[in-house]
Scaffold this motif. Sequence first.
Motif, PDB file in Angstrom:
ATOM      1  N   ALA A 152     -11.577  -3.447   8.102  1.00 38.14           N
ATOM      2  CA  ALA A 152     -11.536  -3.768   6.673  1.00 38.14           C
ATOM      3  C   ALA A 152     -10.735  -2.730   5.900  1.00 38.14           C
ATOM      4  O   ALA A 152      -9.980  -3.068   4.972  1.00 38.14           O
ATOM      5  CB  ALA A 152     -12.952  -3.862   6.123  1.00 38.14           C
ATOM      6  N   ILE A 153     -10.867  -1.469   6.278  1.00 37.34           N
ATOM      7  CA  ILE A 153     -10.116  -0.390   5.615  1.00 37.34           C
ATOM      8  C   ILE A 153      -8.619  -0.574   5.830  1.00 37.34           C
ATOM      9  O   ILE A 153      -7.813  -0.418   4.900  1.00 37.34           O
ATOM     10  CB  ILE A 153     -10.582   0.988   6.134  1.00 37.34           C
ATOM     11  CG1 ILE A 153     -12.044   1.246   5.709  1.00 37.34           C
ATOM     12  CG2 ILE A 153      -9.677   2.091   5.608  1.00 37.34           C
ATOM     13  CD1 ILE A 153     -12.661   2.477   6.328  1.00 37.34           C
ATOM     14  N   LYS A 154      -8.230  -0.929   7.054  1.00 40.99           N
ATOM     15  CA  LYS A 154      -6.808  -1.174   7.352  1.00 40.99           C
ATOM     16  C   LYS A 154      -6.275  -2.348   6.539  1.00 40.99           C
ATOM     17  O   LYS A 154      -5.135  -2.325   6.058  1.00 40.99           O
ATOM     18  CB  LYS A 154      -6.636  -1.450   8.844  1.00 40.99           C
ATOM     19  CG  LYS A 154      -6.794  -0.221   9.725  1.00 40.99           C
ATOM     20  CD  LYS A 154      -6.610  -0.589  11.193  1.00 40.99           C
ATOM     21  CE  LYS A 154      -6.812   0.634  12.089  1.00 40.99           C
ATOM     22  NZ  LYS A 154      -6.677   0.282  13.533  1.00 40.99           N
ATOM     23  N   LEU A 155      -7.089  -3.383   6.403  1.00 43.57           N
ATOM     24  CA  LEU A 155      -6.685  -4.553   5.638  1.00 43.57           C
ATOM     25  C   LEU A 155      -6.400  -4.188   4.189  1.00 43.57           C
ATOM     26  O   LEU A 155      -5.416  -4.654   3.593  1.00 43.57           O
ATOM     27  CB  LEU A 155      -7.778  -5.622   5.710  1.00 43.57           C
ATOM     28  CG  LEU A 155      -7.527  -6.930   4.956  1.00 43.57           C
ATOM     29  CD1 LEU A 155      -6.321  -7.663   5.541  1.00 43.57           C
ATOM     30  CD2 LEU A 155      -8.758  -7.827   5.001  1.00 43.57           C
ATOM     31  N   ILE A 156      -7.244  -3.338   3.611  1.00 42.80           N
ATOM     32  CA  ILE A 156      -7.057  -2.897   2.226  1.00 42.80           C
ATOM     33  C   ILE A 156      -5.797  -2.050   2.092  1.00 42.80           C
ATOM     34  O   ILE A 156      -5.030  -2.192   1.131  1.00 42.80           O
ATOM     35  CB  ILE A 156      -8.286  -2.100   1.744  1.00 42.80           C
ATOM     36  CG1 ILE A 156      -9.512  -3.010   1.606  1.00 42.80           C
ATOM     37  CG2 ILE A 156      -8.010  -1.412   0.414  1.00 42.80           C
ATOM     38  CD1 ILE A 156      -9.413  -4.032   0.512  1.00 42.80           C
ATOM     39  N   GLU A 157      -5.586  -1.178   3.066  1.00 36.34           N
ATOM     40  CA  GLU A 157      -4.426  -0.280   3.007  1.00 36.34           C
ATOM     41  C   GLU A 157      -3.109  -1.044   3.103  1.00 36.34           C
ATOM     42  O   GLU A 157      -2.101  -0.668   2.484  1.00 36.34           O
ATOM     43  CB  GLU A 157      -4.513   0.756   4.128  1.00 36.34           C
ATOM     44  CG  GLU A 157      -5.641   1.759   3.919  1.00 36.34           C
ATOM     45  CD  GLU A 157      -5.806   2.695   5.107  1.00 36.34           C
ATOM     46  OE1 GLU A 157      -5.190   2.402   6.169  1.00 36.34           O
ATOM     47  OE2 GLU A 157      -6.531   3.696   4.989  1.00 36.34           O
ATOM     48  N   LYS A 158      -3.086  -2.120   3.895  1.00 36.29           N
ATOM     49  CA  LYS A 158      -1.855  -2.889   4.095  1.00 36.29           C
ATOM     50  C   LYS A 158      -1.588  -3.893   2.964  1.00 36.29           C
ATOM     51  O   LYS A 158      -0.453  -4.317   2.763  1.00 36.29           O
ATOM     52  CB  LYS A 158      -1.924  -3.644   5.420  1.00 36.29           C
ATOM     53  CG  LYS A 158      -1.868  -2.742   6.648  1.00 36.29           C
ATOM     54  CD  LYS A 158      -1.956  -3.580   7.919  1.00 36.29           C
ATOM     55  CE  LYS A 158      -1.894  -2.689   9.161  1.00 36.29           C
ATOM     56  NZ  LYS A 158      -2.000  -3.474  10.411  1.00 36.29           N
ATOM     57  N   ALA A 159      -2.617  -4.263   2.241  1.00 37.15           N
ATOM     58  CA  ALA A 159      -2.479  -5.308   1.214  1.00 37.15           C
ATOM     59  C   ALA A 159      -1.748  -4.791  -0.020  1.00 37.15           C
ATOM     60  O   ALA A 159      -1.964  -3.653  -0.456  1.00 37.15           O
ATOM     61  CB  ALA A 159      -3.857  -5.833   0.827  1.00 37.15           C
ATOM     62  N   ASN A 161      -0.561  -5.736  -4.197  1.00 34.44           N
ATOM     63  CA  ASN A 161      -1.340  -6.154  -5.374  1.00 34.44           C
ATOM     64  C   ASN A 161      -1.743  -7.623  -5.312  1.00 34.44           C
ATOM     65  O   ASN A 161      -2.877  -7.988  -5.631  1.00 34.44           O
ATOM     66  CB  ASN A 161      -0.532  -5.902  -6.649  1.00 34.44           C
ATOM     67  CG  ASN A 161      -0.395  -4.420  -6.950  1.00 34.44           C
ATOM     68  OD1 ASN A 161      -1.218  -3.615  -6.514  1.00 34.44           O
ATOM     69  ND2 ASN A 161       0.645  -4.056  -7.686  1.00 34.44           N
ATOM     70  N   THR A 162      -0.779  -8.463  -4.871  1.00 36.80           N
ATOM     71  CA  THR A 162      -1.077  -9.895  -4.758  1.00 36.80           C
ATOM     72  C   THR A 162      -2.162 -10.140  -3.712  1.00 36.80           C
ATOM     73  O   THR A 162      -3.074 -10.951  -3.909  1.00 36.80           O
ATOM     74  CB  THR A 162       0.186 -10.687  -4.368  1.00 36.80           C
ATOM     75  OG1 THR A 162       1.220 -10.427  -5.321  1.00 36.80           O
ATOM     76  CG2 THR A 162      -0.100 -12.177  -4.323  1.00 36.80           C
ATOM     77  N   GLY A 163      -2.050  -9.413  -2.586  1.00 41.48           N
ATOM     78  CA  GLY A 163      -3.044  -9.550  -1.522  1.00 41.48           C
ATOM     79  C   GLY A 163      -4.428  -9.106  -1.970  1.00 41.48           C
ATOM     80  O   GLY A 163      -5.434  -9.739  -1.634  1.00 41.48           O
ATOM     81  N   LEU A 164      -4.477  -8.021  -2.780  1.00 44.63           N
ATOM     82  CA  LEU A 164      -5.763  -7.535  -3.280  1.00 44.63           C
ATOM     83  C   LEU A 164      -6.398  -8.530  -4.253  1.00 44.63           C
ATOM     84  O   LEU A 164      -7.606  -8.768  -4.216  1.00 44.63           O
ATOM     85  CB  LEU A 164      -5.569  -6.175  -3.963  1.00 44.63           C
ATOM     86  CG  LEU A 164      -5.287  -4.983  -3.040  1.00 44.63           C
ATOM     87  CD1 LEU A 164      -4.976  -3.741  -3.867  1.00 44.63           C
ATOM     88  CD2 LEU A 164      -6.454  -4.715  -2.104  1.00 44.63           C
ATOM     89  N   ILE A 165      -5.562  -9.117  -5.109  1.00 50.06           N
ATOM     90  CA  ILE A 165      -6.068 -10.124  -6.053  1.00 50.06           C
ATOM     91  C   ILE A 165      -6.604 -11.340  -5.300  1.00 50.06           C
ATOM     92  O   ILE A 165      -7.677 -11.869  -5.617  1.00 50.06           O
ATOM     93  CB  ILE A 165      -4.950 -10.548  -7.034  1.00 50.06           C
ATOM     94  CG1 ILE A 165      -4.594  -9.387  -7.955  1.00 50.06           C
ATOM     95  CG2 ILE A 165      -5.402 -11.762  -7.862  1.00 50.06           C
ATOM     96  CD1 ILE A 165      -3.380  -9.644  -8.826  1.00 50.06           C
ATOM     97  N   LEU A 166      -5.837 -11.770  -4.271  1.00 53.22           N
ATOM     98  CA  LEU A 166      -6.273 -12.902  -3.457  1.00 53.22           C
ATOM     99  C   LEU A 166      -7.585 -12.598  -2.747  1.00 53.22           C
ATOM    100  O   LEU A 166      -8.476 -13.456  -2.661  1.00 53.22           O
ATOM    101  CB  LEU A 166      -5.184 -13.253  -2.433  1.00 53.22           C
ATOM    102  CG  LEU A 166      -5.460 -14.459  -1.525  1.00 53.22           C
ATOM    103  CD1 LEU A 166      -5.615 -15.725  -2.356  1.00 53.22           C
ATOM    104  CD2 LEU A 166      -4.337 -14.627  -0.502  1.00 53.22           C
TER     105      LEU A 166
END
Length: 209
Positions: A152-159, A161-166
């Motif tokens: 989950a941490i890796k997913l956040i780091e790679k995302a 702004n659009t990915g975080l909003i999604l």
Amino acid sequence: MDGLDLLKKDWNKEKQHDKLSAKDILPMLHKKSSSIVKLLFYISIAELFFWILVNSIPYFTSDSYRERLDSVYSDSTMMILTIFSYGIILLFIYLLYKSYKSISVTDSARRLMENIIRTRKVIKYYVLYNLIMVGASMIIGIYYTFQNDPNAIKLIEKADNTGLILLVVIITLVTAIFTLVIWLFYKLIYGLLLKRLNRNYNELKKLEV
């Protein structure tokens, strides 16, 4: 005997019939109300065991789930929240048992009505509390997952702004849908029984008039 005397005689018979009907109806409503609250009490116990099983079976059958759960519960906040939640369920069970006992020994329509109102309030607040706790627990659980789960941490780091909003939108939708499912469950189980209890209350109200 003239028409007025006949009318008076019929009116007195009807009045006596109403008294007998009320006398017969009260024990029936008392028995029905007692049975409904007793059933609610049993359902609450079944619900407690259901949630225990839901949380216990994956813990003992999945190593990855156990590791994630251990990481989440390494923080005392989640442990306190869980204990508090089960404490509320136990309190609810106790209050329902108390309502059942009160209704069982009730000997008047007015007291029975008061006990029905009290039971409805207990269930209303319990359902509201559970819906709030479901939403809050999911949000807290997701937060701890993104704080402790490496994937989950890796997913956040790679995302971006659009990915975080999604991601936020998806989490919000999942939380809302799950909360809605729980609400529908309570609406189906407790709602149907409360409707029957409300019908008894309305009948008792007629007897009091």
